[in-house]
Design a protein around this motif. Structure first.
Motif, mmCIF file in Angstrom:
data_model
loop_
_atom_site.group_PDB
_atom_site.id
_atom_site.type_symbol
_atom_site.label_atom_id
_atom_site.label_comp_id
_atom_site.label_asym_id
_atom_site.label_seq_id
_atom_site.Cartn_x
_atom_site.Cartn_y
_atom_site.Cartn_z
ATOM 1 N N LYS A 44 0.820 -1.208 0.000
ATOM 2 C CA LYS A 44 0.000 0.000 0.000
ATOM 3 C C LYS A 44 0.856 1.260 0.000
ATOM 4 C CE LYS A 44 -4.170 -1.865 2.160
ATOM 5 N NZ LYS A 44 -5.142 -1.731 3.288
ATOM 6 N N ARG A 45 1.986 1.202 0.681
ATOM 7 C CA ARG A 45 2.837 2.386 0.734
ATOM 8 C C ARG A 45 3.431 2.714 -0.632
ATOM 9 N NH1 ARG A 45 8.067 0.164 4.184
ATOM 10 N NH2 ARG A 45 8.678 -1.516 2.750
ATOM 11 N N SER A 46 3.666 1.668 -1.467
ATOM 12 C CA SER A 46 4.176 1.939 -2.813
ATOM 13 C C SER A 46 3.106 2.608 -3.674
ATOM 14 C CB SER A 46 4.657 0.643 -3.464
ATOM 15 O OG SER A 46 3.581 -0.269 -3.631
ATOM 16 N N LEU A 47 1.843 2.240 -3.473
ATOM 17 C CA LEU A 47 0.755 2.894 -4.197
ATOM 18 C C LEU A 47 0.588 4.337 -3.758
ATOM 19 C CD1 LEU A 47 -1.926 0.032 -4.183
ATOM 20 C CD2 LEU A 47 -0.265 0.574 -5.964
ATOM 21 N N LEU A 48 0.666 4.586 -2.438
ATOM 22 C CA LEU A 48 0.573 5.959 -1.938
ATOM 23 C C LEU A 48 1.744 6.801 -2.415
ATOM 24 C CD1 LEU A 48 -0.611 5.266 1.732
ATOM 25 C CD2 LEU A 48 -1.969 6.145 -0.176
ATOM 26 N N TYR A 66 -3.528 -4.035 -8.230
ATOM 27 C CA TYR A 66 -2.153 -4.016 -7.741
ATOM 28 C C TYR A 66 -2.044 -4.606 -6.336
ATOM 29 C CZ TYR A 66 -0.238 -1.355 -11.641
ATOM 30 O OH TYR A 66 0.205 -0.975 -12.886
ATOM 31 N N LEU A 67 -3.101 -4.499 -5.532
ATOM 32 C CA LEU A 67 -3.084 -5.117 -4.207
ATOM 33 C C LEU A 67 -3.255 -6.626 -4.286
ATOM 34 C CD1 LEU A 67 -5.162 -2.520 -2.145
ATOM 35 C CD2 LEU A 67 -2.671 -2.883 -2.129
ATOM 36 N N ASN A 93 2.126 -3.392 -16.632
ATOM 37 C CA ASN A 93 3.327 -3.025 -15.891
ATOM 38 C C ASN A 93 3.076 -2.991 -14.393
ATOM 39 O OD1 ASN A 93 4.936 -2.771 -18.162
ATOM 40 N ND2 ASN A 93 4.512 -0.586 -18.413
ATOM 41 N N SER A 94 4.119 -3.245 -13.645
ATOM 42 C CA SER A 94 4.051 -3.137 -12.194
ATOM 43 C C SER A 94 3.980 -1.670 -11.784
ATOM 44 C CB SER A 94 5.276 -3.817 -11.568
ATOM 45 O OG SER A 94 6.465 -3.168 -12.009
ATOM 46 N N VAL A 95 3.786 -1.444 -10.497
ATOM 47 C CA VAL A 95 3.698 -0.061 -10.004
ATOM 48 C C VAL A 95 5.009 0.672 -10.259
ATOM 49 C CG1 VAL A 95 3.291 1.369 -7.975
ATOM 50 C CG2 VAL A 95 2.018 -0.751 -8.274
ATOM 51 N N ALA A 96 6.118 -0.012 -10.073
ATOM 52 C CA ALA A 96 7.414 0.616 -10.285
ATOM 53 C C ALA A 96 7.640 0.989 -11.748
ATOM 54 C CB ALA A 96 8.530 -0.306 -9.798
ATOM 55 N N ARG A 97 7.018 0.254 -12.668
ATOM 56 C CA ARG A 97 7.190 0.523 -14.101
ATOM 57 C C ARG A 97 6.020 1.311 -14.690
ATOM 58 N NH1 ARG A 97 8.927 -4.622 -17.418
ATOM 59 N NH2 ARG A 97 9.185 -2.942 -18.935
ATOM 60 N N LEU A 98 5.101 1.748 -13.847
ATOM 61 C CA LEU A 98 4.009 2.603 -14.314
ATOM 62 C C LEU A 98 4.529 4.033 -14.382
ATOM 63 C CD1 LEU A 98 0.984 2.479 -15.094
ATOM 64 C CD2 LEU A 98 0.454 3.042 -12.718
ATOM 65 N N CYS A 99 5.360 4.262 -15.396
ATOM 66 C CA CYS A 99 6.110 5.520 -15.505
ATOM 67 C C CYS A 99 5.392 6.493 -16.444
ATOM 68 C CB CYS A 99 7.516 5.255 -16.028
ATOM 69 S SG CYS A 99 8.463 4.126 -14.994
#
Length: 293
Positions: A44-48, A66-67, A93-99
């Motif tokens: 959750k902290r990565s989404l925030l 994503y959760l 894409n993952s959250v990290a690659r949602l650029c």
């Protein structure tokens, strides 16, 4: 026993996540090497952190996705001449690659270096030939665009926030497709609809081009007609009520009909020779009759 239960629970979760498409693909003729990449849920902290960094609120359905799993990858191949040829690919894409699609200008870049914002222009839907089409995203600060799928180099599926104001959190988003000519095409209004659309099209090459005025390439149409005949025929009927707007019309009775044979030149010559011989014969008869007289 515990490992067996864990594998069965994961298999059941994968079935629910992929809507059972892996089992369908495995039963298709010629399909081999169906692979689904297992991923851990996003924190959750990565989404925030992503929302604070990009000044955007993730849509509720994408947040829930994503959760459940931090991205999605499912690939499959076909067997041709005893060789496995990669064909289908479903990816998010993952959250990290949602650029962001538009990266900030670097300090070391040239001052007059061109960017996508330079290619942005105002074009009405009437000029594009689509009277009721929604307004396309912009490459400048009016839109915030994030890449969901690179589509194997055939374009980009993007999460788009339109009508943005600098410093204001954007909330309304849509899923758009950016083709290789940098033209925008609306796919769906929600991520859930796009996810189902991606599963329905089996991740076939260029399936996103079915929602463009020009459609996919001939090779992609052949794959779609082979592994997705029902959806492919429905898309043809939506493009044209007759259902054959993308197909070449061929009438076998006309294509393979033999040409009508022209009259042989010998017959014409024989006719001419016969008439000429008749005239000569009449002339000879006249001469002989004149001589006798």
């Amino acid at each position: 026993m515990e490992e067996t239960k864990e594998s069965l629970s994961f298999k059941g979760g994968a079935e629910r996540l992929t809507l059972g498409i892996t089992r369908i693909l495995e039963n298709m003729p010629g399909v081999v090497d169906v692979r689904f990449a297992e991923r851990e849920p996003a924190e959750k902290r990565s989404l925030l952190s992503w929302e604070q960094k990009n000044t955007c609120i993730l849509p509720e359905d994408l947040r829930d996705f994503y959760l459940t799993t931090d991205g999605f990858t499912l690939t499959w191949s076909v067997k041709l001449d005893n060789e496995c040829v990669p064909l289908g690919c479903m990816m998010i894409n993952s959250v990290a690659r949602l650029c962001p699609l538009l990266q900030p200008v670097s300090f070391f870049s040239l001052p007059n270096a061109p960017s996508l914002a330079d290619l942005d222009w105002e074009e009405s839907s009437t000029e594009r030939g689509l009277e009721h089409a929604p307004a396309a995203p912009h490459f400048d600060s009016r839109s915030r665009i994030f890449e969901l799928d690179s589509c194997g180099g055939n374009g980009k599926v993007c999460l788009v926030y339109k009508n943005c104001t600098p410093g204001v959190v954007a909330q309304q988003s849509e899923i758009w497709f950016l083709d290789r000519s940098l033209c925008w095409h609306l796919l769906t209004a929600t991520f859930t609809s796009y996810y189902r659309l991606m599963i329905t099209h089996l991740g076939l090459p260029e399936w996103q081009y079915a929602f463009t005025p020009y459609g996919p390439s001939p090779q992609a149409k052949q794959w779609a007609s082979l592994y997705q005949p029902l959806t492919f025929s429905c898309e043809l009927s939506l493009g044209d009520p007759a259902g054959d707007s993308y197909l070449n019309k061929l009438d076998p009775t006309k294509a393979f009909k033999g040409k009508s044979k022209a009259p042989a030149p010998k017959k014409k010559q024989s006719t001419q020779c016969g008439s000429a011989g008749t005239a000569k014969g009449q002339g000879n008869i006249g001469r002989h009759s004149g001589t006798k007289r």
